[in-house]
Design an enzyme around this catalytic site. Structure first.
Site, mmCIF file in Angstrom:
data_model
loop_
_atom_site.group_PDB
_atom_site.id
_atom_site.type_symbol
_atom_site.label_atom_id
_atom_site.label_comp_id
_atom_site.label_asym_id
_atom_site.label_seq_id
_atom_site.Cartn_x
_atom_site.Cartn_y
_atom_site.Cartn_z
ATOM 1 N N LYS A 1 0.836 -1.209 0.000
ATOM 2 C CA LYS A 1 0.000 0.000 0.000
ATOM 3 C C LYS A 1 0.864 1.250 0.000
ATOM 4 O O LYS A 1 2.032 1.231 0.407
ATOM 5 C CB LYS A 1 -0.943 0.026 1.203
ATOM 6 C CG LYS A 1 -0.274 0.008 2.592
ATOM 7 C CD LYS A 1 0.175 1.343 3.125
ATOM 8 C CE LYS A 1 0.889 1.234 4.470
ATOM 9 N NZ LYS A 1 1.685 2.408 4.842
ATOM 10 N N ASP B 1 -2.363 -1.867 10.212
ATOM 11 C CA ASP B 1 -2.468 -1.878 8.746
ATOM 12 C C ASP B 1 -2.940 -3.222 8.192
ATOM 13 O O ASP B 1 -3.150 -3.355 6.985
ATOM 14 C CB ASP B 1 -1.094 -1.578 8.116
ATOM 15 C CG ASP B 1 -0.676 -0.130 8.285
ATOM 16 O OD1 ASP B 1 -1.513 0.695 8.708
ATOM 17 O OD2 ASP B 1 0.495 0.173 7.978
#
Ligand code: C5P
Length: 300
Positions: A13, A140
């Site tokens: 990401k 995350d």
């Protein structure tokens, strides 16, 4: 018939917005965290074994811990405990996401191992239960499971999916050596204290969400922000030259990816991305060109 092994592919990401609030009593920071999954991937393969074991291959494999601190191992243990399974599996991580690079590589392996073990064991866990375990593993990790684009609030683990109206072209410059996420947050706290400024409550940027929804790279470039960037640059001043080199080569914007030290460059199109990548070759350790959004953890 039960599968003998399961492989899950999982994306990295970049945070196109990372608004960071003041440190909470538990040491975490409230965030308005706009995650975008990008097309760099790890693959985690789980195979039944005599005991829990982690191996890793790839250019940075020697930097990956193979003990129970590895999020892939922790994911297998957490799922096994919750569903009364024996965590005797071999987890192999084929690593392509930079290690300690600010691209959620460790979190990706946690999400991938969780989905792989869940598929192997056939636990019947719901998506919500898997997301709960992900949130326990790290801030995350839930996003690595869902992919695409999402707003993360709380410490980043509470997700709202976001619409993305097109393909974005990104270049990533990988740095030598990683940065520790807790160290970057500590530096954020130190810089905040030094400045004496009040830290505002983190809020998502409406123009940024609109740019994502439209798929407009120029509008996205004008609205990206990363509150951890000054802290990452303070700990790794050499990143400033990499950011400048990418901007000079035509990037619409250049920013530190998450807590760094990977730097991210948004290009208007694929040919420009190639040009930026060429200009960055030699300035940093490795350059990668890819697109976003990418799907979340997927059984292959
Ligand atoms: O959630 P995770 O274990 O991945 O976080 C790693 C570290 O990053 C935390 O221990 C904390 O120091 C820092 N962190 C933070 N605020 C967040 C997320 C992470 O301070 N929202």
């Amino acid at each position: 018939m039960k599968p003998v092994s399961v492989t899950v592919r999982v994306p990295a990401k970049v945070n196109v917005q990372l608004a960071v609030g003041a440190a909470r009593p538990d040491g975490f920071h409230d965030l308005a965290n706009v995650f975008l999954a990008v097309g760099l991937h790890d693959e985690v393969t789980v195979t039944p074994a005599d005991a829990l074991r982690v191996t890793c291959s790839g250019p940075d494999a020697d930097q990956v811990p193979l003990d129970r601190t590895n999020l892939a191992a922790r994911a297998a243990l957490a799922l096994a405990e919750r569903y009364g399974r024996d965590p005797a599996v071999h987890l192999h991580i084929a690593k392509d996401i930079p290690v300690a690079g600010g691209m959620a590589g460790g979190s990706a392996d946690g999400a991938a191992a969780l989905l792989a073990c869940d598929t192997l064991w056939g636990t019947g866990a719901s998506r919500a239960e898997l997301l709960d375990i992900c949130a326990e593993l790290g801030s995350d990790v839930p996003f690595s499971l869902v992919g695409g684009a999402a707003l993360g609030t709380g410490r980043g683990e509470k997700l709202t999916p976001l619409e993305v109206g097109g393909t974005f072209h990104w270049v990533f410059a990988l740095a030598d050596g990683g940065l520790s996420t807790p160290a970057v947050f500590r530096e954020f706290d130190r810089l905040a204290e030094e400045s004496g400024r009040e830290i505002p409550e983190p809020m998502p940027s409406d123009p940024l969400l609109a740019a994502l929804a439209k798929g407009d790279p120029h509008a996205l470039a004008a609205t990206v922000s990363n509150d951890l960037q000054p802290a990452a640059l303070s700990l790794r001043p050499s990143l400033a030259a990499t950011l400048a080199a990418g901007r000079e080569a035509g990037a619409l914007t250049a920013l530190v990816s998450g807590s760094g030290p990977t730097t991210a460059f948004l290009a208007p199109d694929a040919p420009s991305a190639t040009k930026i990548a060429e200009a960055l070759t030699g300035v940093c350790r490795t350059v990668r060109t890819t697109t976003a959004p990418a799907p979340g953890a997927t059984v292959v």
